[in-house]
Structures are given as C-alpha cells and as structure tokens.
Write a protein that holds these residues in place. Structure first.
Motif, PDB file in Angstrom:
ATOM      1  N   LEU A 157       0.825  -1.208   0.000  1.00 35.10           N
ATOM      2  CA  LEU A 157       0.000   0.000   0.000  1.00 35.10           C
ATOM      3  C   LEU A 157       0.862   1.262   0.000  1.00 35.10           C
ATOM      4  N   GLY A 158       1.960   1.219   0.765  1.00 34.63           N
ATOM      5  CA  GLY A 158       2.875   2.365   0.804  1.00 34.63           C
ATOM      6  C   GLY A 158       3.452   2.673  -0.560  1.00 34.63           C
ATOM      7  N   GLU A 159       3.826   1.610  -1.298  1.00 37.74           N
ATOM      8  CA  GLU A 159       4.385   1.808  -2.654  1.00 37.74           C
ATOM      9  C   GLU A 159       3.316   2.324  -3.615  1.00 37.74           C
ATOM     10  N   LEU A 160       2.100   1.784  -3.509  1.00 35.28           N
ATOM     11  CA  LEU A 160       1.013   2.210  -4.408  1.00 35.28           C
ATOM     12  C   LEU A 160       0.638   3.674  -4.183  1.00 35.28           C
ATOM     13  N   ILE A 161       0.648   4.106  -2.919  1.00 34.76           N
ATOM     14  CA  ILE A 161       0.183   5.458  -2.586  1.00 34.76           C
ATOM     15  C   ILE A 161       1.297   6.487  -2.720  1.00 34.76           C
ATOM     16  N   TRP A 162       2.494   6.181  -2.151  1.00 31.48           N
ATOM     17  CA  TRP A 162       3.570   7.177  -2.074  1.00 31.48           C
ATOM     18  C   TRP A 162       4.859   6.754  -2.770  1.00 31.48           C
ATOM     19  N   GLY A 163       4.880   5.602  -3.431  1.00 32.83           N
ATOM     20  CA  GLY A 163       6.098   5.171  -4.113  1.00 32.83           C
ATOM     21  C   GLY A 163       7.172   4.716  -3.127  1.00 32.83           C
ATOM     22  N   ILE A 164       8.437   4.940  -3.484  1.00 36.47           N
ATOM     23  CA  ILE A 164       9.564   4.526  -2.636  1.00 36.47           C
ATOM     24  C   ILE A 164       9.486   5.141  -1.238  1.00 36.47           C
ATOM     25  N   PRO A 165       9.205   6.453  -1.085  1.00 35.17           N
ATOM     26  CA  PRO A 165       9.051   6.999   0.277  1.00 35.17           C
ATOM     27  C   PRO A 165       7.972   6.273   1.076  1.00 35.17           C
ATOM     28  N   GLY A 166       6.915   5.812   0.399  1.00 32.30           N
ATOM     29  CA  GLY A 166       5.861   5.072   1.079  1.00 32.30           C
ATOM     30  C   GLY A 166       6.358   3.750   1.632  1.00 32.30           C
ATOM     31  N   ILE A 167       7.251   3.082   0.891  1.00 36.55           N
ATOM     32  CA  ILE A 167       7.832   1.819   1.370  1.00 36.55           C
ATOM     33  C   ILE A 167       8.678   2.078   2.616  1.00 36.55           C
ATOM     34  N   ILE A 168       9.446   3.169   2.593  1.00 37.57           N
ATOM     35  CA  ILE A 168      10.320   3.499   3.725  1.00 37.57           C
ATOM     36  C   ILE A 168       9.496   3.855   4.964  1.00 37.57           C
ATOM     37  N   LEU A 169       8.397   4.580   4.759  1.00 39.72           N
ATOM     38  CA  LEU A 169       7.584   5.049   5.886  1.00 39.72           C
ATOM     39  C   LEU A 169       6.552   4.026   6.353  1.00 39.72           C
ATOM     40  N   ALA A 170       6.307   2.986   5.564  1.00 35.80           N
ATOM     41  CA  ALA A 170       5.199   2.069   5.843  1.00 35.80           C
ATOM     42  C   ALA A 170       5.286   1.440   7.229  1.00 35.80           C
ATOM     43  N   ILE A 171       6.459   0.925   7.599  1.00 36.98           N
ATOM     44  CA  ILE A 171       6.580   0.185   8.859  1.00 36.98           C
ATOM     45  C   ILE A 171       6.416   1.092  10.074  1.00 36.98           C
ATOM     46  N   PRO A 172       7.182   2.205  10.188  1.00 36.09           N
ATOM     47  CA  PRO A 172       6.985   3.054  11.377  1.00 36.09           C
ATOM     48  C   PRO A 172       5.580   3.642  11.475  1.00 36.09           C
ATOM     49  N   LEU A 173       4.976   4.035  10.347  1.00 38.56           N
ATOM     50  CA  LEU A 173       3.624   4.613  10.386  1.00 38.56           C
ATOM     51  C   LEU A 173       2.586   3.565  10.793  1.00 38.56           C
ATOM     52  N   THR A 174       2.763   2.322  10.312  1.00 35.69           N
ATOM     53  CA  THR A 174       1.848   1.250  10.703  1.00 35.69           C
ATOM     54  C   THR A 174       1.989   0.928  12.184  1.00 35.69           C
ATOM     55  N   ALA A 175       3.237   0.944  12.679  1.00 33.21           N
ATOM     56  CA  ALA A 175       3.465   0.706  14.113  1.00 33.21           C
ATOM     57  C   ALA A 175       2.798   1.794  14.959  1.00 33.21           C
ATOM     58  N   MET A 176       2.882   3.042  14.505  1.00 34.43           N
ATOM     59  CA  MET A 176       2.220   4.146  15.217  1.00 34.43           C
ATOM     60  C   MET A 176       0.699   3.978  15.180  1.00 34.43           C
ATOM     61  N   PHE A 177       0.183   3.587  14.012  1.00 31.25           N
ATOM     62  CA  PHE A 177      -1.259   3.389  13.871  1.00 31.25           C
ATOM     63  C   PHE A 177      -1.742   2.287  14.819  1.00 31.25           C
ATOM     64  N   LYS A 178      -0.939   1.233  14.968  1.00 32.99           N
ATOM     65  CA  LYS A 178      -1.310   0.126  15.874  1.00 32.99           C
ATOM     66  C   LYS A 178      -1.401   0.617  17.318  1.00 32.99           C
ATOM     67  N   ILE A 179      -0.472   1.494  17.724  1.00 35.52           N
ATOM     68  CA  ILE A 179      -0.493   2.029  19.092  1.00 35.52           C
ATOM     69  C   ILE A 179      -1.781   2.826  19.323  1.00 35.52           C
ATOM     70  N   VAL A 180      -2.149   3.625  18.332  1.00 42.89           N
ATOM     71  CA  VAL A 180      -3.397   4.400  18.442  1.00 42.89           C
ATOM     72  C   VAL A 180      -4.589   3.454  18.563  1.00 42.89           C
ATOM     73  N   CYS A 181      -4.620   2.396  17.732  1.00 45.92           N
ATOM     74  CA  CYS A 181      -5.713   1.421  17.791  1.00 45.92           C
ATOM     75  C   CYS A 181      -5.784   0.737  19.155  1.00 45.92           C
ATOM     76  N   ASP A 182      -4.627   0.409  19.724  1.00 47.38           N
ATOM     77  CA  ASP A 182      -4.592  -0.296  21.009  1.00 47.38           C
ATOM     78  C   ASP A 182      -5.136   0.536  22.165  1.00 47.38           C
ATOM     79  N   HIS A 183      -5.190   1.860  22.002  1.00 42.84           N
ATOM     80  CA  HIS A 183      -5.623   2.736  23.095  1.00 42.84           C
ATOM     81  C   HIS A 183      -7.023   3.335  22.870  1.00 42.84           C
ATOM     82  N   ILE A 184      -7.663   3.013  21.745  1.00 47.48           N
ATOM     83  CA  ILE A 184      -9.018   3.505  21.482  1.00 47.48           C
ATOM     84  C   ILE A 184      -9.944   2.291  21.392  1.00 47.48           C
ATOM     85  N   GLU A 185     -10.925   2.221  22.269  1.00 50.16           N
ATOM     86  CA  GLU A 185     -11.757   1.027  22.448  1.00 50.16           C
ATOM     87  C   GLU A 185     -12.366   0.501  21.146  1.00 50.16           C
TER      88      GLU A 185
END
Length: 351
Positions: free
Chosen positions: A300-328
C-alpha cells in the motif's frame, strides 16, 4: 449476529476516501512525515540540550546541524566509493557494449530482426533528449523542494513539539487526556526505537557484508557493503536489490561463477543472521506487526507514495497500531495488525 451491509459499505467508503486523500496529498504529507519521524529521533538529544540550560532555539539549531552532519557523512561515504567506481567506467562501458552486441546477435539469429531494425524500434520507443532533460530537471527540482520542506518541518516540529502536544491533549475530553498523553509518548517512543534499531542493524550489516565481500575479493567491496546496508531502509526489496547490483557489476567486471556464487552465499548467511538474530533482538521489541500486515503496509505504501511510502510504511503502521490499542472501538484492528502472542512464551516471561 449479522453485519449490516450499509455499515460495511460505509467503512469501505471511508477507507477509499482516506487512501485517496493520502495519494492526492502525497507532495505535502511525505516531507511532513519524514521530517516528523526524524524529529522524534533527535527528540531525546534536544531534551538533553535543554536540560543543560540551553534555550529551545539553540537546542533545535544544534539538532538541525546534527541532522545535516549525518546526511553529509552518509553522502560522503557513498560519494567517496562512487568516485572510485567511476574510475572503472571505461571497463564497464566496454563490457556493456559487448553484452549489447551479444543480445543483438541473439535477437537476429532467433527472431530474424536485423540490427538496423532493432535500432529503429529502440529509437521509436525511446523519448527524445529534450523530454529526458525536462523529466530530469523536474525530478531534481521536486527532490530539492521536498528536501528543503523536510528540513523546515524537522526544525519547526522540534521547536513547537510541546505546543502541538498541548493541542492534541486539549482536543480530547478531560477523562481521556491521561490516555492521550500515553498515546503521544508511545508513538514518539516507537518511532525513536525503530530508527535507532534500524541504524544499529544497518551498521552491523555494513560490517558483515564488508567482511564477506572483502574475503571474496569483490571489487569496491566497502561501497557495495554500504549500499546493501543502506538499502535495508526499504524492507524485503532493498537487500535483494543491493545484492543483485553487486552480482551484476561483478559479472560485468568478468567475475567467475565461483565469485558470483560466493556473493549470493554471503547474502544468504547475512539474511539468516539478520532474520533470526538481529531483527528479533534489535527491531522485534519495537515493531510488533505481523508479517502479513507488514507486506500489506509495504504494498500500500508503494502504491500510494512510491519509494518513500515503502520506507515510511513500517513506522507509520506501528504508530497506527499504538493508536488502535488505546481507542476502544479500534482495538480489534490493533489486534489484527499485531503479532500472534505465544501463550507459552508469555507465561515464561511472566514467571
């Protein structure tokens, strides 16, 4: 229990709108996200400088100089070795011409297409030099503007970090403000830990690839070791790309099959050490995303943002998971993205 079709359609529509928004605002969001993640990396250093009685402006300026120094060191490491590699351009050019001639002869012998016809086909397919120059200038201009924006975001996000934090807390209800503080702290922490862990792993990869390629006698071994290590920033694809380039350049230089096989073996050994030892010890505790959603995030990162999307995919997904874990209402999504917990391991660590 039945799920309302209307509810599913609404959720899919929201997802579509989110991904469309991410795609069409990529020129704005990519420098902002990279600048923000780099700002979190320098956050502990900036806090330490401020504790030493330095003003916030001076502390941020020192962090900015530190970032420029880090970029300069990386460019210098690659630039020094690239200058050595350029010395072999004549050899590479001659080998490339020989390879092209062999391909042309193969096409003529097997497909009965003459060399003149091949040139005509290539000429029709290739863009004009004017278009190529225009595309190149446009790419360089776009890169420089994005890089300058990245630096600007880095500086101002560091400077206004407390202001932004207060804003996010004010957005939430008083009963949820403590939880919001925990989310902010964990999101910044996972970004720092991921980048620091990735930096440690890249350094160890430099050492391992450097030793392996040097023992084999690969030309410009240190350059290719640095290249393979740096390309680790792009998960899964980067290390394969670096090793493929090493094999191709070695082959063009006339390396025998033993050397080419040795490069592949070094790659395999390094990947085993990385996958079974380095990643669990260095990156495992920070990025708790299962393999399926790691791949989905990268695609998805490559499809949306290209190479920068691949680089950012893992840290952004990890951040998104933290947000999900704290919102019921979003906890099921955090569970879906996260790793499968081993009950035996969990009991062992509890003991």
């Amino acid at each position: 229990m039945t799920i309302s079709l209307t509810s599913v359609i609404k959720k899919l529509l929201v997802l579509f709108l989110i991904f469309s928004g991410l795609y069409f605002t990529k020129d704005f969001l990519i420098p902002l996200c990279i600048g923000g993640i780099l700002a979190t990396l320098f956050l502990p250093f900036c806090n330490w400088l401020e504790k030493k009685k330095l003003s916030k402006g001076i502390a941020v300026f020192i962090c900015f100089l530190g970032l420029l120094l880090l970029i300069f060191v990386l460019i210098s490491l690659l630039g020094y070795k690239i200058s050595e590699l350029i010395n072999d351009v004549a050899v590479l050019k001659q080998k490339s011409i020989e390879t092209v001639n062999q391909i042309q002869k193969y096409i003529f012998n097997n497909l009965n297409i003459s060399i003149d016809q091949q040139y005509k086909i290539l000429k029709n397919e290739q863009p004009s030099y004017a278009n190529m120059v225009q595309i190149m200038i446009g790419s360089i201009t776009n890169f420089l503007s994005s890089f300058i924006l990245l630096l600007v975001y880095f500086v101002f996000l560091l400077y206004y970090r407390n202001h932004i934090k207060s804003f996010l807390i004010k957005l939430t209800e008083k009963s949820q403000q403590e939880e919001m503080q925990k989310i902010i702290q964990k999101v910044t922490s996972v970004s720092q830990q991921y980048l620091l862990g990735l930096s440690k792993m890249i350094f160890l990869l430099w050492v391992m690839y450097g030793i392996g390629f040097s023992i084999l006698g690969v030309q410009n071994a240190i350059f290719f070791a640095i290249l393979c290590g740096l390309l680790e920033i792009v998960p899964f694809i980067g290390n394969i790309t670096g090793t493929t380039l090493t094999v191709l350049v070695a082959a063009i230089h006339g390396a025998n099959f033993e050397l080419l096989g040795g490069i592949v073996i070094v790659y395999g050994i390094v990947q085993l050490i990385q996958g079974w030892i380095l990643e669990p010890l260095i990156l495992g505790p920070q990025v708790k995303i299962n393999s399926l959603f790691t791949i989905i995030a990268l695609v998805l990162g490559e499809l949306i943002w290209g190479i920068p999307g691949i680089i950012l995919a893992i840290p952004l997904t990890a951040m998104f998971k933290i947000v999900c874990d704290h919102i019921e209402p979003m906890k099921p999504y955090g569970f879906l993205i996260g790793e499968i917990e081993n009950k035996k391991t969990k009991k062992y660590f509890k003991k």
